[in-house]
Design an enzyme around this catalytic site. Structure first.
Site, PDB file in Angstrom:
ATOM      1  N   ARG A  75       0.836  -1.200   0.000  1.00 25.52           N
ATOM      2  CA  ARG A  75       0.000   0.000   0.000  1.00 25.52           C
ATOM      3  C   ARG A  75       0.874   1.256   0.000  1.00 25.52           C
ATOM      4  NH1 ARG A  75      -5.079   1.473  -1.428  1.00 25.52           N
ATOM      5  NH2 ARG A  75      -6.272   2.497   0.207  1.00 25.52           N
ATOM      6  N   THR A  87      -8.772   0.733 -10.397  1.00 23.22           N
ATOM      7  CA  THR A  87      -8.043  -0.408  -9.843  1.00 23.22           C
ATOM      8  C   THR A  87      -8.087  -1.566 -10.853  1.00 23.22           C
ATOM      9  OG1 THR A  87      -8.630   0.299  -7.615  1.00 23.22           O
ATOM     10  CG2 THR A  87      -7.853  -1.955  -7.821  1.00 23.22           C
ATOM     11  N   THR A 104      -3.482  -0.727  -7.910  1.00 21.02           N
ATOM     12  CA  THR A 104      -4.267   0.461  -8.214  1.00 21.02           C
ATOM     13  C   THR A 104      -3.416   1.716  -8.232  1.00 21.02           C
ATOM     14  OG1 THR A 104      -6.281   1.653  -7.534  1.00 21.02           O
ATOM     15  CG2 THR A 104      -4.798   0.989  -5.789  1.00 21.02           C
ATOM     16  N   ASP A 160      -8.155   7.937  -0.059  1.00 24.27           N
ATOM     17  CA  ASP A 160      -8.797   6.814   0.644  1.00 24.27           C
ATOM     18  C   ASP A 160      -8.785   7.014   2.163  1.00 24.27           C
ATOM     19  OD1 ASP A 160      -9.695   5.388  -1.490  1.00 24.27           O
ATOM     20  OD2 ASP A 160      -8.255   3.755  -1.336  1.00 24.27           O
ATOM     21  N   SER A 198      -7.754   0.455   2.706  1.00 21.48           N
ATOM     22  CA  SER A 198      -8.137  -0.001   1.372  1.00 21.48           C
ATOM     23  C   SER A 198      -9.333  -0.948   1.468  1.00 21.48           C
ATOM     24  CB  SER A 198      -6.961  -0.729   0.726  1.00 21.48           C
ATOM     25  OG  SER A 198      -7.361  -1.345  -0.477  1.00 21.48           O
ATOM     26  N   SER A 199      -9.971  -1.161   0.322  1.00 21.68           N
ATOM     27  CA  SER A 199     -11.020  -2.176   0.210  1.00 21.68           C
ATOM     28  C   SER A 199     -10.573  -3.351  -0.643  1.00 21.68           C
ATOM     29  CB  SER A 199     -12.276  -1.575  -0.436  1.00 21.68           C
ATOM     30  OG  SER A 199     -12.748  -0.500   0.328  1.00 21.68           O
ATOM     31  N   GLY A 255     -13.122   0.122  -5.948  1.00 18.56           N
ATOM     32  CA  GLY A 255     -13.219   0.866  -4.688  1.00 18.56           C
ATOM     33  C   GLY A 255     -13.855   0.020  -3.615  1.00 18.56           C
TER      34      GLY A 255
HETATM   35  N1  GLY Z   1      -8.129   2.563  -4.001  1.00 18.29           N
HETATM   36  C1  GLY Z   1      -9.076   1.580  -3.803  1.00 18.29           C
HETATM   37  C2  GLY Z   1      -8.886   0.794  -2.559  1.00 18.29           C
HETATM   38  O1  GLY Z   1      -7.783   0.766  -2.058  1.00 18.29           O
HETATM   39  O2  GLY Z   1      -9.788   0.226  -2.054  1.00 18.29           O
END
Ligand code: GLY
Length: 618
Positions: free
Chosen positions: A114, A418, A436, A460, A482-483, A505
């Site tokens: 990340r 993403t 992403t 985010d 994040s998701s 997302g």
């Molecule tokens: N940028 C999308 C996520 O990290 O969920």
């Protein structure tokens, strides 16, 4: 930057493969050449499989597998190729989460790649000095402020060092080739460029690369990115530590964030960020334990925080485990799916952030006893009319509480960007990788002369308030929640059953969850489970506090009437035939009982993906 020990496996195969990929073997065919344009959405066979959103990326991965590379080598090759052909969704300017199933040990491992907030990024950086109020979300989207320190280059190198057989340079070779010889522009690429046209036009570097002469690329034309090929060559020569996170490129990234290369009269405010070369030098991709829950006899492994994917999919599955979905009417099963995700999102909002900064109760959130207690809040006859409140992770026993909980709300944003890929090799190793640059088109800022877009991942974080109780408030050095939900399901004997993931997302979580329910509970094949119309309950409320669920137009057409008795407020995710109407665009591989692999890619959404196997079944 620290790295895990360099554990090269299959050394002999590696040497032969390296020779082939570097062109040393005179008889070796060209990599991913001629241009790959054909999209096969389902493929069944043996020897290895890949599914991505793009035919060039899938072809690159298959070529690596064909030459004896393993799933990790092929996944990095595919991801790097997506950086060329899907530059608005992913690339070395962004981050992601890499999940790896190791067949030899029947164990799952992950890398958290990340992006991180620079040391100078705190809540003040989200404040507009001109107004004294937080920047509008739209102002942050196209800005240096929202750029996090990229994690993707370190993730690739880390994955190869941990489990691969190729060097980074060898794994980048197919992508370099595609960048130099160009790919065929399709409607999705043209449309995404068009959607970003106004933003990109604010930057000299971005318009030179993606809008040469001010024009959109035409469908069927060849798009080359020699700057990116050269940047990949730099990483191949120097590695990411010296070539990306230090040296001239790091200086240029920091300079670009601090002074975005705007045209003389930009139409957007483009606030500058604070990223320094020290922020880049300090970046580290993290080896992480996966999350784990059991569901209907499968072991389900996902991505632990800083992503909320593993805990939220896992909690919802624990809730659903207490119900016999297979024995229900379809609408009843969908009702339980939707309510379970609403409950899990309530807990994600309260508890999940970067574990380096927040005590995330991952164990409780994935505890079946906690899930059983949360399941009590599902009314079998009616959808919750207001958002669910979060549960109490400090005190639960699986017994239904007597009183209904108080109300809660959750803020989040839609996002169609993403990308995701799935790879399996001849040895049974599997990679599920979601990556992403956040928004489609990221920050909109290309590092001049380097061929890639910087992310806007810091959007985010919560952008509108800075409550110290919020686990996802911005802090220096922190990773935004994040998701992303790269997920691998294993059979009881430890062999893989299904690997899947999606863009989208926060809808990524519900897409992965709904697909697992479709496949495991509702008896769909994996391709049908990917194609089925989607609805997404993220515990949102409208302006008067009424809970609502976003749904694809196709879902409303098919299930709207059947769900009417449950009193859902179904809100269309967008007008039919627009990309905003689409929820997710998955890739998956199912491992069939007879030993074959079934690679499946999204058939329609975002133009459809590309699923390939090494040796197709007759
Ligand atoms: N940028 C999308 C996520 O990290 O969920």
């Amino acid at each position: 930057m620290l790295h895990a020990p360099f554990t090269r496996r299959l050394a002999a195969a590696s040497a032969a493969l390296a020779l082939a990929l570097t062109g040393g073997a005179a008889a070796s065919p060209a990599v991913a050449d001629p241009r790959a344009v054909e999209k096969t959405h389902t493929a069944v066979g043996t020897g290895g499989a890949v599914s991505t959103v793009d035919p060039e990326a899938s072809a690159a991965a298959l070529e690596v597998l064909r030459k004896g590379g393993n799933a990790v080598d092929a996944a990095v090759a595919a991801a790097a190729t997506l950086g060329v052909t899907e530059p608005y969704s992913a690339g070395i300017g962004g981050g992601g989460y890499f999940v790896y199933y190791d067949a030899a040990t029947e164990s799952v491992h992950t890398i958290d790649g990340r992006e991180t907030a620079p040391a100078g990024a705190d809540f003040q950086t989200f404040m507009n000095p001109a107004t004294g109020k937080p920047y509008l979300f739209g102002e942050l989207v196209t800005s240096g402020v929202s750029v996090g320190v990229p994690g993707t280059p370190a993730t690739w190198e880390r994955a190869l060092e941990n489990w691969g057989t190729l060097s980074l340079g060898e794994a980048l070779r197919p992508a370099i080739k595609v960048a130099d010889r160009g790919f065929v522009v399709d409607e999705t690429f043209r449309k995404q460029t068009d959607d970003n046209r106004a933003r990109f036009a604010n930057f000299t570097s971005t318009s030179e690369l993606f809008l040469p002469g001010g024009a959109l690329p035409t469908v069927g034309s060849i798009f080359k990115n020699h700057d990116l090929a050269e940047t990949y060559r730099l990483l191949a020569r120097q590695g990411t530590e010296d070539g990306f996170y230090a040296g001239p490129l790091a200086e240029e990234i920091a300079a670009t964030v601090q002074a975005p290369p705007t045209v003389p009269t930009p139409t957007l405010p483009v606030p500058a960020g604070t990223m320094t070369t020290a922020d880049l030098a300090g970046y580290e991709a993290l080896d992480q334990d996966p999350t784990h829950v059991e569901y209907r006899g499968y072991d389900v492994y996902g991505m632990a925080p800083s992503s909320s994917g593993g805990t939220t999919v896992g909690e919802a599955l624990n809730i659903l485990e207490t119900f016999d979905l297979a024995g229900m009417a379809p609408a009843d099963a969908l009702h339980h799916y939707l309510q379970s995700s609403g409950l899990a999102f309530a807990d994600r909002g309260k508890y999940v952030g970067d574990p380096a900064f927040v005590g995330v109760p991952t164990k409780a959130l994935t505890d079946p006893v906690f899930g059983k207690e949360r399941a009590c809040l599902i009314n079998p006859d009616t959808a919750a009319q207001t958002p669910f409140a979060p549960g109490d992770v400090a005190s639960y026993d699986g017994v239904c509480p007597a009183a209904p909980a108080a109300l809660a709300d959750e803020q989040d944003t839609e996002n169609l960007s993403t990308t995701n890929l799935t790879v399996a090799d001849q040895w049974g190793n599997v990679v599920e990788y979601t990556l992403t640059i956040e928004q489609t088109g990221g920050s909109g800022i290309v590092v001049p002369g380097r061929g890639f877009i910087l992310n806007n991942e810091l959007t985010d974080f919560t952008t509108t308030s800075f409550d110290t109780a919020d686990p996802n408030r911005i802090e220096p050095g922190k990773r935004p929640r994040s998701s992303m939900s790269p997920t691998i399901l294993l059979n009881e004997d430890g062999t893989p059953f299904l690997a899947l993931g999606s863009p989208g997302g926060s809808t990524i979580i519900t897409t992965v969850l709904q697909t697992i329910v479709n496949r495991v509970d509702l008896g769909m094949t994996t391709p049908a489970a990917l194609a089925a119309p989607r609805a997404s309950n993220r515990n949102f409320a409208n302006s008067i506090g009424r809970a609502f669920v976003t749904a694809e137009p196709g879902f409303i057409d098919e299930f709207g009437d059947d769900l009417a008795p449950y009193e859902y407020l179904l809100v269309k995710s967008g007008d039919a035939f627009t990309s905003a109407a689409e929820i997710g665009a998955e890739t998956a591989i199912e491992f069939l009982p007879d030993g074959r692999m079934l690679a499946a890619a999204e058939p329609v959404r975002r133009g459809g993906g590309s699923a390939l196997v090494l040796t197709p079944s007759p």
